[in-house]
Design an enzyme around this catalytic site. Structure first.
Site, PDB file in Angstrom:
ATOM      1  CG  HIS A  76      15.359  -3.682  -2.472  1.00 56.08           C
ATOM      2  ND1 HIS A  76      16.000  -4.587  -1.647  1.00 56.08           N
ATOM      3  CD2 HIS A  76      16.233  -3.407  -3.479  1.00 56.08           C
ATOM      4  CE1 HIS A  76      17.207  -4.841  -2.132  1.00 56.08           C
ATOM      5  NE2 HIS A  76      17.364  -4.148  -3.249  1.00 56.08           N
ATOM      6  CB  SER A 122      19.389  -6.506  -4.432  1.00 57.89           C
ATOM      7  OG  SER A 122      19.881  -5.361  -3.771  1.00 57.89           O
ATOM      8  CD  GLU A 148      14.926  -6.254   0.930  1.00 62.66           C
ATOM      9  OE1 GLU A 148      14.834  -7.220   0.136  1.00 62.66           O
ATOM     10  OE2 GLU A 148      15.348  -5.149   0.576  1.00 62.66           O
TER      11      GLU A 148
END
Length: 210
Positions: A76, A122, A148
Site C-alpha cells: 500500500h 490486498s 489500489e
C-alpha cells in the site's frame, strides 16, 4: 451513536484494506517479468466482519478510475509501484486479477514473489454505500471505489481496530478511538467493560481518554 453506526462511519470515511491470496505464478513469462493471478478480494466475510458481494464490483464506481492507472503497489505504499494490472474480472467468487510484476522496479520484492514467499493481495478502497445485517453482525458493502491493489507480506490482523489503524493516518485513528471510547458506559471502569486487550492498553497508556 450505536457501535454499528460508528463502524459504518469508519467504512465511509477512510480507505479500507482487505486481503486475498495469489493462486498462481507464471515464471516463464518474458524476462524480467513475472505474471501473477488470483483474487484481489473474495466474497467471504473478512476479519473485520465485512463482506463485499460480487454485485458491488459491477457498479459503475467500482473499477472505472482504477483501470485508468492500474498500478500494482507493494504494501500500500504509493512510492513503491512494482507492476501493473493487466486484467480485472468480477466473478461470482470475487474480484479476479492478473498482474505483471517487473523485476526492475524492486529486484528483492520481485524475487520474493517469484519464489512464492510473498503471496497475498490486498486492496485499498473507499466505501460508498453499505448496510449492516443485524442478524449476522456484518457490514455488506454495496458500492465502493477501488483505489489500489497491493502485494503484501502479512494479511490484515484479526483485530479490526488494528486493521483500521493501518488504513487511517495516526491523527484520524486517535480521533476515532476517542469517539469509540466515548460511546462506552462512562460509569463503568475500563477493567469491567467488554474491551479487547488492545483497547484496555490504549486507555492505560493515555492514548484514549475515558
Amino acid at each position: 451513536m450505536t457501535q454499528a453506526a460508528i463502524d459504518y462511519n469508519k467504512l465511509k470515511s477512510a480507505p479500507v484494506h482487505l486481503d486475498a491470496y495469489i493462486k498462481s505464478i507464471d515464471s516463464e513469462s518474458k524476462e524480467g517479468v513475472v505474471k501473477i493471478r488470483g483474487f484481489a478480494n473474495t466474497i467471504s466475510k473478512d476479519r473485520a466482519g465485512d463482506v463485499i458481494p460480487a454485485s458491488a464490483w459491477k457498479t459503475s464506481n467500482a473499477l472505472t478510475n482504477y483501470m485508468k492507472n492500474p498500478i500494482i503497489l507493494f504494501g500500500h505504499d504509493h512510492r513503491r509501484p512494482i507492476g501493473k494490472c493487466i486484467d480485472l474480472n468480477p466473478t461470482e467468487m470475487g474480484l479476479e486479477i492478473e498482474c505483471e510484476i517487473n523485476e526492475s522496479s524492486d529486484p528483492a520484492i520481485f524475487s520474493l514473489i517469484k519464489n512464492g514467499v510473498l503471496k497475498t493481495f490486498s486492496i485499498g478502497f473507499r466505501c460508498l454505500d453499505a448496510e449492516w445485517d443485524e442478524a449476522t453482525d456484518i457490514f455488506i458493502i454495496k458500492d465502493l471505489e477501488l483505489y489500489e491493489v497491493s502485494v503484501v507480506s502479512v494479511p490484515c490482523n484479526q483485530d479490526s481496530t488494528f486493521n483500521l489503524a493501518k488504513s487511517m493516518n495516526g491523527h484520524d485513528y486517535t480521533e476515532w478511538r476517542k469517539s469509540f471510547t466515548a460511546i462506552s458506559s462512562k460509569a463503568v471502569p475500563a477493567q469491567e467493560r467488554n474491551l479487547s486487550e488492545l483497547e484496555k492498553l490504549a486507555i492505560a497508556l493515555g492514548y484514549v481518554k475515558e
